[in-house]
Design a protein around this motif. Structure first.
Motif, short mmCIF file in Angstrom:
data_model
loop_
_atom_site.label_atom_id
_atom_site.label_comp_id
_atom_site.label_asym_id
_atom_site.label_seq_id
_atom_site.Cartn_x
_atom_site.Cartn_y
_atom_site.Cartn_z
N SER A 1 12.34 -44.58 -32.02
CA SER A 1 11.23 -43.65 -32.24
C SER A 1 10.05 -43.98 -31.32
CB SER A 1 10.79 -43.70 -33.70
OG SER A 1 11.84 -43.31 -34.56
N VAL A 2 9.77 -45.26 -31.14
CA VAL A 2 8.69 -45.67 -30.25
C VAL A 2 9.02 -45.29 -28.80
CG1 VAL A 2 7.49 -47.66 -29.26
CG2 VAL A 2 7.86 -47.51 -31.73
N LEU A 3 10.27 -45.47 -28.40
CA LEU A 3 10.68 -45.12 -27.05
C LEU A 3 10.48 -43.63 -26.78
CD1 LEU A 3 12.00 -45.89 -24.35
CD2 LEU A 3 14.24 -45.50 -25.43
N VAL A 4 10.88 -42.79 -27.73
CA VAL A 4 10.68 -41.34 -27.58
C VAL A 4 9.19 -41.02 -27.50
CG1 VAL A 4 11.00 -39.11 -28.70
CG2 VAL A 4 12.87 -40.76 -28.70
N ALA B 1 19.04 -34.92 -18.49
CA ALA B 1 19.84 -36.05 -18.96
C ALA B 1 19.10 -36.82 -20.05
CB ALA B 1 20.16 -36.98 -17.78
N VAL B 2 17.80 -37.05 -19.86
CA VAL B 2 17.01 -37.77 -20.87
C VAL B 2 16.98 -36.99 -22.18
CG1 VAL B 2 14.69 -38.55 -21.46
CG2 VAL B 2 15.61 -39.00 -19.19
N ALA B 3 16.82 -35.67 -22.08
CA ALA B 3 16.80 -34.84 -23.29
C ALA B 3 18.13 -34.94 -24.04
CB ALA B 3 16.51 -33.38 -22.92
N GLY B 4 19.23 -34.95 -23.31
CA GLY B 4 20.53 -35.08 -23.96
C GLY B 4 20.71 -36.42 -24.63
N VAL B 5 20.26 -37.49 -23.98
CA VAL B 5 20.37 -38.84 -24.56
C VAL B 5 19.51 -38.96 -25.81
CG1 VAL B 5 19.85 -41.28 -24.17
CG2 VAL B 5 20.95 -39.95 -22.37
N GLU C 1 12.76 -39.69 -42.32
CA GLU C 1 13.89 -38.80 -42.06
C GLU C 1 13.42 -37.41 -41.64
OE1 GLU C 1 17.43 -36.42 -44.37
OE2 GLU C 1 16.25 -37.90 -45.47
N THR C 2 12.42 -36.87 -42.35
CA THR C 2 11.91 -35.55 -42.01
C THR C 2 11.36 -35.52 -40.59
OG1 THR C 2 11.33 -35.15 -44.33
CG2 THR C 2 10.28 -33.75 -42.68
N SER C 3 10.63 -36.57 -40.20
CA SER C 3 10.07 -36.64 -38.85
C SER C 3 11.17 -36.69 -37.80
CB SER C 3 9.16 -37.86 -38.73
OG SER C 3 8.07 -37.78 -39.62
N VAL C 4 12.25 -37.39 -38.09
CA VAL C 4 13.36 -37.47 -37.14
C VAL C 4 13.98 -36.10 -36.93
CG1 VAL C 4 15.70 -38.32 -36.81
CG2 VAL C 4 13.91 -39.89 -37.48
N TRP C 5 14.20 -35.35 -38.00
CA TRP C 5 14.84 -34.04 -37.85
C TRP C 5 13.92 -33.03 -37.18
CZ3 TRP C 5 19.61 -34.46 -37.63
CH2 TRP C 5 20.36 -35.22 -38.54
N VAL C 6 12.61 -33.12 -37.45
CA VAL C 6 11.65 -32.27 -36.73
C VAL C 6 11.64 -32.64 -35.25
CG1 VAL C 6 9.22 -31.66 -36.50
CG2 VAL C 6 10.22 -31.86 -38.77
N ASN C 7 11.67 -33.93 -34.98
CA ASN C 7 11.74 -34.40 -33.60
C ASN C 7 13.00 -33.89 -32.91
OD1 ASN C 7 11.01 -35.82 -31.31
ND2 ASN C 7 10.81 -37.78 -32.34
N PHE C 8 14.11 -33.94 -33.61
CA PHE C 8 15.38 -33.45 -33.07
C PHE C 8 15.28 -31.96 -32.74
CE2 PHE C 8 19.57 -31.52 -33.66
CZ PHE C 8 20.37 -32.30 -32.85
N PHE C 9 14.68 -31.18 -33.64
CA PHE C 9 14.52 -29.74 -33.41
C PHE C 9 13.64 -29.48 -32.19
CE2 PHE C 9 12.02 -25.85 -34.23
CZ PHE C 9 13.04 -24.92 -34.15
N PHE C 10 12.57 -30.25 -32.05
CA PHE C 10 11.69 -30.10 -30.88
C PHE C 10 12.45 -30.38 -29.59
CE2 PHE C 10 7.46 -30.98 -33.29
CZ PHE C 10 7.48 -29.68 -33.75
N TRP C 11 13.31 -31.39 -29.60
CA TRP C 11 14.05 -31.73 -28.39
C TRP C 11 15.11 -30.68 -28.07
CZ3 TRP C 11 13.16 -34.72 -24.43
CH2 TRP C 11 12.23 -35.75 -24.55
N VAL C 12 15.64 -30.00 -29.07
CA VAL C 12 16.54 -28.88 -28.81
C VAL C 12 15.80 -27.78 -28.07
CG1 VAL C 12 17.88 -27.03 -29.89
CG2 VAL C 12 18.08 -29.36 -30.75
N LEU D 1 14.23 -25.06 -22.91
CA LEU D 1 13.21 -24.74 -21.90
C LEU D 1 13.60 -25.30 -20.53
CD1 LEU D 1 9.86 -25.33 -23.84
CD2 LEU D 1 10.81 -23.15 -23.09
N LEU D 2 14.14 -26.51 -20.52
CA LEU D 2 14.56 -27.10 -19.25
C LEU D 2 15.70 -26.31 -18.62
CD1 LEU D 2 14.46 -30.90 -20.19
CD2 LEU D 2 12.90 -29.69 -18.66
N VAL D 3 16.62 -25.83 -19.43
CA VAL D 3 17.73 -25.03 -18.92
C VAL D 3 17.20 -23.72 -18.33
CG1 VAL D 3 19.80 -23.74 -19.56
CG2 VAL D 3 19.45 -26.06 -20.44
N VAL D 4 16.25 -23.10 -19.02
CA VAL D 4 15.66 -21.85 -18.51
C VAL D 4 14.95 -22.10 -17.19
CG1 VAL D 4 13.90 -20.11 -18.95
CG2 VAL D 4 15.44 -20.80 -20.78
#
Length: 223
Positions: free
Chosen positions: A73-76, A108-112, A170-181, A186-189
């Protein structure tokens, strides 16, 4: 900021949200681990001490499990904070540019990060549920983890907020996951629209031409 394309501005807003989520997750996991004297209670259990009339730690996981969740989490959070600072600085000095190679690196970073956030979310969810099920099964006087929070605790433990903290993590992780999706989308676009973009500055040929050309072209009169 105004020199940045709107897709990049939206990307930076999502990075800011990921930074906040990462800090919440890391702090919640670290505080919970500290309240149990460094023990990682995910996949563990509590037991009721009839002599002390208080709840204590029965079993626990390796501390490295909680350390992994906090470190990820700190790394992200650090990565997102660094990107926001970079793009704000770049927009101020008129050097807004993303080369093709950095677009691929960002993808690549987003996927990791998506993979590790998915793992972190599952670990927190399953580990917390396992802790609650094992503890409520052993202690017949409680029916849920919220009830365990209200019990007296043997020293040096303090579990008055353990369930709330793990739930917030746990909630923060899933919100974080949604943001990265969304960031990955956006990166693909941006990749499809063109991996290179730049803001116009005073020295750019396009800027100079557009500024020096007259708005209305006059036809030349014959002499």
């Amino acid at each position: 900021i105004m020199a940045l394309p709107w897709l990049v501005v939206l990307e930076l807003v999502l990075y800011a949200g990921c930074f906040i989520c990462g800090i919440i997750t890391a702090s919640s996991v670290t505080i919970t681990q500290g309240e149990f004297a460094g023990s990682c209670m995910l996949y563990g259990s509590f037991q009721y001490n009839k002599t002390a009339l208080a709840v204590g730690v029965g079993t626990s996981s390796a501390p490295s499990l909680c350390h992994f969740l906090s470190a990820m989490s700190v790394l992200v959070a650090v990565y997102c904070f660094s990107l926001v600072l970079y793009w704000v600085y770049a927009s101020c000095v008129d050097e807004v540019k993303r080369e093709r190679v950095w677009m691929w690196v960002s993808l690549a970073v987003a996927g990791v990060f998506l993979f590790f956030l998915l793992v972190s979310g599952c670990v927190l969810r399953i580990g917390r549920d396992t802790l609650c099920q094992a503890s409520t099964k052993d202690m017949l006087m409680v029916k849920s983890c919220q009830d365990i929070e209200r019990q007296n605790w043997t020293k040096p433990y303090n579990g008055a907020q353990f369930y709330s903290s793990l739930h917030n993590a746990e909630t923060s992780v899933w919100v974080n996951f949604f943001f990265w999706v969304l960031i990955l989308a956006l990166l693909v676009v941006q990749r499809r629209q063109g991996s290179e973009f730049s803001g116009l500055s005073g020295g750019d040929p396009e800027w100079s031409t557009s500024e020096t050309e007259p708005i209305f072209h006059r036809s030349s009169r014959p002499h």
